[in-house]
Scaffold this motif. Structure first.
Motif, PDB file in Angstrom:
ATOM      1  N   PRO A  58       0.827  -1.223  -0.049  1.00  0.00           N
ATOM      2  CA  PRO A  58       0.179  -0.021  -0.189  1.00  0.00           C
ATOM      3  C   PRO A  58       0.842   1.148  -0.113  1.00  0.00           C
ATOM      4  CG  PRO A  58      -0.734  -1.524   1.660  1.00  0.00           C
ATOM      5  CD  PRO A  58       0.358  -2.012   1.322  1.00  0.00           C
ATOM      6  N   GLN A  59       0.653   1.996  -0.747  1.00  0.00           N
ATOM      7  CA  GLN A  59       1.372   3.529  -1.094  1.00  0.00           C
ATOM      8  C   GLN A  59       0.177   4.493  -1.251  1.00  0.00           C
ATOM      9  OE1 GLN A  59       4.556   3.192  -3.469  1.00  0.00           O
ATOM     10  NE2 GLN A  59       5.002   1.241  -3.476  1.00  0.00           N
ATOM     11  N   PRO A  60       0.186   5.651  -0.810  1.00  0.00           N
ATOM     12  CA  PRO A  60      -0.800   6.743  -1.150  1.00  0.00           C
ATOM     13  C   PRO A  60      -0.620   6.996  -2.766  1.00  0.00           C
ATOM     14  CG  PRO A  60       0.827   7.438   0.644  1.00  0.00           C
ATOM     15  CD  PRO A  60       1.158   5.997   0.023  1.00  0.00           C
ATOM     16  N   SER A  61       0.572   6.886  -3.556  1.00  0.00           N
ATOM     17  CA  SER A  61       0.582   7.326  -4.746  1.00  0.00           C
ATOM     18  C   SER A  61      -0.152   6.264  -5.818  1.00  0.00           C
ATOM     19  CB  SER A  61       2.127   7.335  -5.344  1.00  0.00           C
ATOM     20  OG  SER A  61       2.895   6.305  -5.159  1.00  0.00           O
ATOM     21  N   CYS A  62      -0.397   5.098  -5.280  1.00  0.00           N
ATOM     22  CA  CYS A  62      -1.101   3.918  -5.914  1.00  0.00           C
ATOM     23  C   CYS A  62      -2.553   4.400  -6.407  1.00  0.00           C
ATOM     24  CB  CYS A  62      -0.883   2.723  -5.286  1.00  0.00           C
ATOM     25  SG  CYS A  62       0.729   2.248  -4.955  1.00  0.00           S
TER      26      CYS A  62
END
Length: 213
Positions: A29-33
């Protein structure tokens, strides 16, 4: 949809190739995904994207959906797709003598999954660059009068939906499902659109991606 006529004409086996997901998939999980949802029934597949993830200059047609939280994108023959009651002859005409194509956009609320009762929903998490490549493919499918202009809209199949003229020619080998596969391939996913005619073949290829994780 038109895939009913297509299924009667030809079925192909999905390929057995596999490739690395390193260029497209968010492994953690990454905010930019960005999430890309593939929705399919027995016959038809579509792409659902979060409206807030799409810049208005990339898809100016989003101005037609001011209250939407998510938007469905799907593609098909310009005569058959808008007419759900079209018969077998119309389906065969689209498969072999299509005169053009359309994109169908549907504005959806935050609980959009309820709109697709009975359909399968697959979520793919894309890296930003992969997402932008997919978005570029979708945007270039619109047939617009000039760069930056909105494509002309026509009433869609549902409330808060519209048809738009599209590029690409529909045929027996270039269906609604292979268009979704082509969009995923453009993002960098190891998908083979030439082996996709039915929604089941598309789902099978996406399923193999999930198995390789």
């Amino acid at each position: 949809m038109l895939c009913r006529a297509v299924l009667l004409c030809l079925l192909l086996l999905a390929p057995q190739t596999r490739a690395s997901s390193i260029e497209w998939e968010c492994a953690a999980p990454q905010p930019s995904c960005r999430s890309v949802f593939i929705v399919h029934s027995a016959w038809h597949a579509a792409i659902v994207l979060r409206k807030g993830d799409i810049a208005s200059d990339r898809v100016p047609e989003l101005a037609d959906f001011p209250d939407a939280q998510f938007v469905e994108f799907s593609w098909g023959d310009k005569d058959y797709f808008p007419n759900p009651d079209a018969g077998v002859f119309a389906g065969l005409k689209a498969a072999f003598w299509s005169s053009g194509s359309v994109l169908h956009l549907v504005g959806l609320s935050s609980d959009w999954q309820a709109f697709y009762a009975g359909a399968a929903i697959i979520e793919l998490r894309l890296m930003p660059a992969a997402y932008e490549r997919l978005l570029d493919f979708v945007s270039k499918t619109f047939s617009r009068p000039a760069a930056g202009d909105r494509a002309q809209s026509h009433p869609g199949l549902f409330v808060h939906s519209y048809f738009y003229p599209a590029t690409r020619k529909f045929s027996l080998l270039k269906t609604c499902n292979s268009w979704v596969a082509k969009a995923l391939e453009s993002a960098g996913l190891p998908i083979a659109p030439s082996y996709v005619i039915t929604a089941g073949q598309l789902a099978e290829q996406i399923g193999k991606l999930n198995q390789s994780r």
